[in-house]
Design an enzyme around this catalytic site. Structure first.
Site, PDB file in Angstrom:
ATOM      1  N   GLY A 101      12.687 -16.739 -33.685  1.00 57.11           N
ATOM      2  CA  GLY A 101      11.958 -15.545 -33.300  1.00 57.11           C
ATOM      3  C   GLY A 101      11.559 -15.638 -31.843  1.00 57.11           C
ATOM      4  N   HIS A 111       1.663 -14.350 -31.031  1.00 52.02           N
ATOM      5  CA  HIS A 111       2.004 -14.201 -29.613  1.00 52.02           C
ATOM      6  C   HIS A 111       1.510 -12.877 -29.055  1.00 52.02           C
ATOM      7  CE1 HIS A 111       4.248 -17.696 -28.396  1.00 52.02           C
ATOM      8  NE2 HIS A 111       5.073 -17.618 -29.426  1.00 52.02           N
ATOM      9  N   GLN A 125       7.117 -13.790 -24.243  1.00 47.71           N
ATOM     10  CA  GLN A 125       7.820 -15.050 -23.985  1.00 47.71           C
ATOM     11  C   GLN A 125       8.963 -14.880 -22.994  1.00 47.71           C
ATOM     12  OE1 GLN A 125       8.091 -16.126 -28.432  1.00 47.71           O
ATOM     13  NE2 GLN A 125       7.927 -18.116 -27.398  1.00 47.71           N
ATOM     14  N   CYS A 183       7.485 -23.974 -30.914  1.00 43.32           N
ATOM     15  CA  CYS A 183       7.445 -22.718 -30.171  1.00 43.32           C
ATOM     16  C   CYS A 183       8.343 -22.851 -28.954  1.00 43.32           C
ATOM     17  CB  CYS A 183       6.013 -22.408 -29.742  1.00 43.32           C
ATOM     18  SG  CYS A 183       5.847 -20.900 -28.765  1.00 43.32           S
ATOM     19  N   LEU A 184       9.134 -21.813 -28.676  1.00 40.77           N
ATOM     20  CA  LEU A 184      10.027 -21.862 -27.517  1.00 40.77           C
ATOM     21  C   LEU A 184       9.247 -21.930 -26.213  1.00 40.77           C
ATOM     22  CD1 LEU A 184      12.761 -19.288 -28.604  1.00 40.77           C
ATOM     23  CD2 LEU A 184      12.645 -21.756 -29.029  1.00 40.77           C
ATOM     24  N   HIS A 242       3.801 -16.341 -36.732  1.00 42.05           N
ATOM     25  CA  HIS A 242       3.896 -16.992 -35.425  1.00 42.05           C
ATOM     26  C   HIS A 242       4.113 -15.955 -34.321  1.00 42.05           C
ATOM     27  CE1 HIS A 242       5.312 -20.455 -32.808  1.00 42.05           C
ATOM     28  NE2 HIS A 242       5.856 -19.416 -32.174  1.00 42.05           N
ATOM     29  N   GLU A 243       5.065 -15.042 -34.539  1.00 44.86           N
ATOM     30  CA  GLU A 243       5.369 -14.046 -33.505  1.00 44.86           C
ATOM     31  C   GLU A 243       4.234 -13.037 -33.365  1.00 44.86           C
ATOM     32  OE1 GLU A 243       7.695 -14.856 -31.632  1.00 44.86           O
ATOM     33  OE2 GLU A 243       8.596 -16.307 -32.993  1.00 44.86           O
TER      34      GLU A 243
END
Length: 220
Positions: free
Chosen positions: A81, A178, A86, A132-133, A174-175
């Protein structure tokens, strides 16, 4: 959000696109084929720590192009995701290509999502490792509910309701975090946060090198 290492192989998965089942789907989404790779922001950058703005205009070329770029950027980083902030854009939008625990692959995007979690009596908290990216190279256990729903719109303004269980529910939560200016680090104790940041410092250059290799492999 990175994909976990034990995910089922793509060929073994049933697929739901924008919440609807499809007979077949390519390994890379059509959006990614049109997209360009963007730089992924890293924890500490201001855009990751403030709430994102609502998308006000639907059906625009700019919104479609952003979604295309986010899909390709997510794949290059081996993600499940990716939220718009991001890639440095403070809009309420995320994309996903994520398996659940029942062997179903979920692919899509959602604009202006609102997260809806089940009540305490109808959900279970699962403590599992999460990455997490934007925290490259670090993973830590994070408690999440095993079920989640997001309600929002597609890029053309049509209503969407996306339901997730297991790992996909974790991805949705998670997304959604953000988009309100949080990373999973904000859910950790001070000690575990320090540990995650130490992992990132030790591993980030290797992660960046792998992303560069993946972009080259995809010809981008």
């Amino acid at each position: 959000m990175p994909i976990r290492d034990d995910r089922p192989h793509t060929a073994d998965l049933r697929v739901r696109v924008q919440g609807r089942p499809v007979d077949s789907y390519p390994a890379l989404s059509p959006e990614a084929e049109r997209g360009a790779v963007r730089r992924i922001t890293v924890v500490g950058e201001e855009v990751l720590s403030r709430p994102c703005r609502e998308v006000a205009e639907f059906g625009t070329p700019e919104l479609a192009s952003l979604i295309d770029d986010m899909f390709l950027t997510m794949y290059v980083a081996d993600g499940a995701g990716l939220a718009a902030n991001q890639v440095g854009v403070d809009l309420r939008l995320f994309v996903y290509d994520c398996p659940d625990d029942d062997g179903i692959r979920h692919v899509g995007h959602i604009v202006n999502p609102v997260l809806d979690l089940p009540g305490p009596g109808s959900r279970r908290l699962v403590d599992a490792h999460e990455g997490c990216l934007s925290v490259p190279g670090a993973t830590m256990p994070v408690p999440r509910t095993d079920r989640a729903v997001v309600r929002g719109f597609d890029k053309d303004g049509s209503p969407l309701v996306i339901e997730g269980t297991g790992y996909f529910a974790r991805c949705l939560q998670h997304e959604a975090d953000h988009l309100v200016g949080h990373t999973y680090l904000d859910r950790l104790s001070k000690r575990h946060r320090k540990d995650a940041l130490r992992q990132m410092e030790d591993r980030r250059e290797d992660v960046f090198a792998r992303r560069a290799d993946k972009a080259a492999e995809l010809g981008r």
